[in-house]
Write an enzyme that holds these catalytic residues in place. Structure first.
Site, PDB file in Angstrom:
ATOM      1  N   ARG A 232     -13.029  30.486  22.859  1.00 10.28           N
ATOM      2  CA  ARG A 232     -12.331  31.282  21.858  1.00 10.28           C
ATOM      3  C   ARG A 232     -10.847  31.217  22.204  1.00 10.28           C
ATOM      4  O   ARG A 232     -10.476  31.158  23.392  1.00 10.28           O
ATOM      5  CB  ARG A 232     -12.790  32.751  21.898  1.00 10.28           C
ATOM      6  CG  ARG A 232     -14.168  33.015  21.296  1.00 10.28           C
ATOM      7  CD  ARG A 232     -14.192  32.817  19.781  1.00 10.28           C
ATOM      8  NE  ARG A 232     -15.488  33.121  19.175  1.00 10.28           N
ATOM      9  CZ  ARG A 232     -16.446  32.222  18.956  1.00 10.28           C
ATOM     10  NH1 ARG A 232     -16.255  30.956  19.291  1.00 10.28           N
ATOM     11  NH2 ARG A 232     -17.572  32.585  18.380  1.00 10.28           N
ATOM     12  N   GLU A 261      -6.845  32.360  14.209  1.00 13.04           N
ATOM     13  CA  GLU A 261      -7.479  31.125  13.738  1.00 13.04           C
ATOM     14  C   GLU A 261      -7.609  31.181  12.226  1.00 13.04           C
ATOM     15  O   GLU A 261      -8.315  32.063  11.739  1.00 13.04           O
ATOM     16  CB  GLU A 261      -8.848  30.992  14.383  1.00 13.04           C
ATOM     17  CG  GLU A 261      -9.447  29.614  14.265  1.00 13.04           C
ATOM     18  CD  GLU A 261     -10.713  29.496  15.104  1.00 13.04           C
ATOM     19  OE1 GLU A 261     -10.612  29.401  16.336  1.00 13.04           O
ATOM     20  OE2 GLU A 261     -11.795  29.540  14.500  1.00 13.04           O
ATOM     21  N   HIS A 280     -12.245  24.433  14.673  1.00 12.81           N
ATOM     22  CA  HIS A 280     -13.467  25.110  15.119  1.00 12.81           C
ATOM     23  C   HIS A 280     -14.719  24.348  14.671  1.00 12.81           C
ATOM     24  O   HIS A 280     -15.509  24.837  13.860  1.00 12.81           O
ATOM     25  CB  HIS A 280     -13.490  26.562  14.593  1.00 12.81           C
ATOM     26  CG  HIS A 280     -14.367  27.469  15.416  1.00 12.81           C
ATOM     27  ND1 HIS A 280     -14.043  28.774  15.711  1.00 12.81           N
ATOM     28  CD2 HIS A 280     -15.575  27.265  16.000  1.00 12.81           C
ATOM     29  CE1 HIS A 280     -15.002  29.326  16.434  1.00 12.81           C
ATOM     30  NE2 HIS A 280     -15.942  28.427  16.620  1.00 12.81           N
TER      31      HIS A 280
HETATM   32  C1  8YV Z   1     -19.808  28.783  14.950  1.00 12.72           C
HETATM   33  C2  8YV Z   1     -19.273  29.416  17.366  1.00 12.72           C
HETATM   34  O1  8YV Z   1     -19.344  27.727  14.198  1.00 12.72           O
HETATM   35  O2  8YV Z   1     -21.513  29.904  17.875  1.00 12.72           O
HETATM   36  C3  8YV Z   1     -20.337  30.197  18.029  1.00 12.72           C
HETATM   37  O3  8YV Z   1     -19.979  31.155  18.742  1.00 12.72           O
HETATM   38  O4  8YV Z   1     -18.133  29.587  17.646  1.00 12.72           O
HETATM   39  C4  8YV Z   1     -19.607  28.361  16.360  1.00 12.72           C
HETATM   40  O5  8YV Z   1     -20.784  27.721  16.731  1.00 12.72           O
HETATM   41  C5  8YV Z   1     -19.202  30.004  14.461  1.00 12.72           C
HETATM   42  O6  8YV Z   1     -19.451  31.109  15.220  1.00 12.72           O
HETATM   43  C6  8YV Z   1     -19.653  30.213  13.018  1.00 12.72           C
HETATM   44  O7  8YV Z   1     -19.688  31.494  12.653  1.00 12.72           O
END
Ligand code: 8YV
Length: 314
Positions: A232, A261, A280
């Site tokens: 993150r 983001e 992302h």
């Molecule tokens: C997703 C992610 O694309 O799983 C996670 O924590 O960051 C990614 O796999 C994202 O969260 C989609 O909502």
């Protein structure tokens, strides 16, 4: 009677199809959500990373499950959900391989000048092959530092073995099983930062990991090292990163995530040619997103029916 759910984004047809026979779906738009939809909402399918606060939960008096599409839940107030007896589901185990692949994609791209090389190869300056250009840093045989030896970190370590890398890891807790199975070596954070040729961040964003990589940590890295973030954005202090990239005290960074983001379009980080950035994409493969969709729907329907969630994080 179908269940009433809300969701914050346009769901893909795949999820809509899975929910078609069991749910009536309304769009959640924060304060602008239709009041009747809020009153009726029994489930919240969280798609992306909207802030799900205590107030958001309280705006839905019938809410009895929150199902997050993704494994990271730093955008959801888990304590508030717990206090209200609302189970929260996520998708652990579904994103590991794809996210580890993306970690390596970014590492290779940054260390080997793939993005600047791509632009050059398409541009007007490339009129003759020049042996002096775009020398990168070696990945094979180098030392990789993995910060966060969870499911994704372990998958990164497996891939590193194929590149004949020596792997150091740092984790909240030492993991003797991973050490035995994957041949990785525990290091303190300063040791890892000083010794690694390339560093990947594979930790969740928590109070402990927010700002984990700041000015002092970047200063410990080798000038030839790359830093990869698929976790993150909040794990890295962006001002400190900008400084390190501008002053070339590290070789490059490659980030799949930022905070905020996306970054504002005029953010100075976006001008750095030693930064590789992706929007992302860690889990963005057809196959992984299919698995995530299924688990998100399974968690949601289980919660709506009052059954235990297949993957409950809180
Ligand atoms: C997703 C992610 O694309 O799983 C996670 O924590 O960051 C990614 O796999 C994202 O969260 C989609 O909502």
């Amino acid at each position: 009677m179908p269940f009433n759910i809300v969701t914050n984004a346009q769901l893909p047809p795949q999820i809509l199809e899975m929910l078609a026979s069991s749910c009536t779906i309304q769009r959640w738009r924060g304060a602008d959500t239709d009041a009747t939809a809020l009153q009726a909402a029994e489930g919240f399918l969280v798609y992306g990373h909207p802030k799900v606060t205590a107030a958001v939960m309280d705006s839905m008096p019938k809410l009895r499950v929150i199902s997050n599409f993704g494994v990271g839940v730093d955008h959801i107030d888990l304590d508030a959900a717990k206090a209200r007896g609302i189970p929260v589901g996520n998708t652990p185990g579904f994103v590991d391989g794809a996210t580890a692949d993306m970690t390596f994609t970014l590492l290779m791209a940054a260390a080997r000048n793939l993005v600047v090389g791509d632009h050059y190869a398409r541009g007007p300056e490339f009129t003759a092959y020049d042996v002096n250009l775009w020398h990168g840093q070696e990945v094979f045989g180098s030392t990789l530092g993995i910060i966060g030896m969870g499911r994704i970190g372990k998958q990164v370590a497996r891939r590193a073995a194929g590149f004949d890398m020596n792997v150091l890891y740092h984790n909240r807790k030492r993991d003797p099983e991973a050490e035995a199975e994957l041949g990785v070596t525990y290091a303190t954070l300063p040791d890892l930062l000083q010794q690694a040729d390339h560093i990947t961040l594979n930790v969740p964003l928590t109070d402990e990991t927010r700002g984990l990589i700041g000015r002092a940590e970047l200063a410990m890295m080798k000038p030839t090292a790359t830093l990869v973030n698929v976790a993150r954005g909040g794990v890295i202090d962006h001002d400190a990163l900008l400084e390190a990239l501008r002053n070339r005290t590290i070789w490059a960074a490659a980030v799949d995530v930022t905070e905020p983001e996306p970054l504002p379009r005029d953010h100075p980080l976006l001008k750095q040619d030693n930064l590789v950035i992706a929007p992302h994409l860690g889990s963005a493969t057809v196959q992984t997103r299919t698995g995530m969709a299924q688990r998100t729907v399974d968690n949601l329907l289980a919660g709506l029916r009052g059954d235990p969630l297949p993957s409950r994080i809180a």
